[in-house]
Write an enzyme that holds these catalytic residues in place. Structure first.
Site, PDB file in Angstrom:
ATOM      1  N   GLN A  76      -1.351 -23.417 -11.043  1.00  0.00           N
ATOM      2  CA  GLN A  76      -1.155 -23.741 -12.463  1.00  0.00           C
ATOM      3  C   GLN A  76      -1.906 -25.026 -12.792  1.00  0.00           C
ATOM      4  O   GLN A  76      -1.737 -26.049 -12.116  1.00  0.00           O
ATOM      5  CB  GLN A  76       0.336 -23.899 -12.802  1.00  0.00           C
ATOM      6  N   HIS A 114       2.029 -19.809 -19.920  1.00  0.00           N
ATOM      7  CA  HIS A 114       1.060 -18.785 -20.311  1.00  0.00           C
ATOM      8  C   HIS A 114       1.130 -17.642 -19.322  1.00  0.00           C
ATOM      9  O   HIS A 114       1.339 -17.845 -18.131  1.00  0.00           O
ATOM     10  CB  HIS A 114      -0.370 -19.345 -20.393  1.00  0.00           C
TER      11      HIS A 114
HETATM   12  P1  AMP Z   1      -3.525 -21.641 -14.905  1.00  0.00           P
HETATM   13  O1  AMP Z   1      -4.517 -22.040 -13.833  1.00  0.00           O
HETATM   14  O2  AMP Z   1      -2.614 -20.527 -14.538  1.00  0.00           O
HETATM   15  O3  AMP Z   1      -2.793 -22.863 -15.444  1.00  0.00           O
HETATM   16  O4  AMP Z   1      -4.401 -21.042 -16.080  1.00  0.00           O
HETATM   17  C1  AMP Z   1      -5.051 -21.805 -17.045  1.00  0.00           C
HETATM   18  C2  AMP Z   1      -6.133 -20.930 -17.623  1.00  0.00           C
HETATM   19  O5  AMP Z   1      -6.571 -21.497 -18.836  1.00  0.00           O
HETATM   20  C3  AMP Z   1      -7.375 -20.800 -16.716  1.00  0.00           C
HETATM   21  O6  AMP Z   1      -7.580 -19.430 -16.386  1.00  0.00           O
HETATM   22  C4  AMP Z   1      -8.500 -21.361 -17.588  1.00  0.00           C
HETATM   23  O7  AMP Z   1      -9.711 -20.664 -17.423  1.00  0.00           O
HETATM   24  C5  AMP Z   1      -7.935 -21.211 -18.994  1.00  0.00           C
HETATM   25  N1  AMP Z   1      -8.457 -22.139 -19.979  1.00  0.00           N
HETATM   26  C6  AMP Z   1      -8.637 -23.469 -19.831  1.00  0.00           C
HETATM   27  N2  AMP Z   1      -9.106 -24.004 -20.983  1.00  0.00           N
HETATM   28  C7  AMP Z   1      -9.215 -22.975 -21.856  1.00  0.00           C
HETATM   29  C8  AMP Z   1      -9.642 -22.872 -23.229  1.00  0.00           C
HETATM   30  N3  AMP Z   1     -10.060 -23.951 -23.908  1.00  0.00           N
HETATM   31  N4  AMP Z   1      -9.645 -21.651 -23.810  1.00  0.00           N
HETATM   32  C9  AMP Z   1      -9.240 -20.564 -23.126  1.00  0.00           C
HETATM   33  N5  AMP Z   1      -8.809 -20.595 -21.851  1.00  0.00           N
HETATM   34  C10 AMP Z   1      -8.805 -21.778 -21.219  1.00  0.00           C
END
Ligand code: AMP
Ligand code: ZN
Length: 118
Positions: A98, A104
């Site tokens: 995370q 999410h």
């Molecule tokens: P996690 O690693 O489970 O916290 O997932 C966070 C996710 O957010 C990752 O897959 C990133 O690629 C995605 N992410 C980060 N910044 C953005 C953004 N500005 N728009 C869309 N997705 C994003």
């Protein structure tokens, strides 16, 4: 807004302060495409309300987790991946990968999925 929320990337996306490719703009839940997709379909479904992770939202008995999962399934149907199968992922804690501490749900599909995940 608390300090945690004003510093939170997904709160900013929910408030329209950071652009994203929004695919669902609901009253309590929204969804947008992941900026770094790991599958042909890679959508993030989030609550507008700030919760650091899925467990804290579940414990607060908001009903948001049910809504998020139902929304993810509806999106999977729209993306044409509900029949073949899809994966929902709630990374919880940094050791699990995370990186954004606003609840999410990753909706992943459109390719074969391996088990165990990396
Ligand atoms: P996690 O690693 O489970 O916290 O997932 C966070 C996710 O957010 C990752 O897959 C990133 O690629 C995605 N992410 C980060 N910044 C953005 C953004 N500005 N728009 C869309 N997705 C994003
Ligand atoms: Zn947030």
């Amino acid at each position: 807004m608390t300090t945690a929320e004003s510093d939170c990337l997904f709160c900013k996306i929910a408030a329209g302060q950071v652009p994203a490719e929004i695919v669902r703009d609901g009253e309590r839940v929204l969804a947008f495409r992941d900026i770094n997709p790991q599958a042909p379909t890679h959508i993030l479904v989030i609550p507008r309300e700030h919760h650091p992770d899925v467990a804290s939202a579940a414990r607060a008995e908001t009903g948001l987790v049910d809504e998020i999962v139902a929304e993810a399934h509806a999106l999977a149907e729209e993306e044409g991946i509900a029949g073949t199968g899809y994966r929902l992922v709630f990374n919880t804690g940094s050791g699990a990968g995370q990186t954004v501490f606003h609840l999410h749900c990753h909706l992943l599909g459109g390719r074969g999925m391996e088990w165990p995940p990396g």
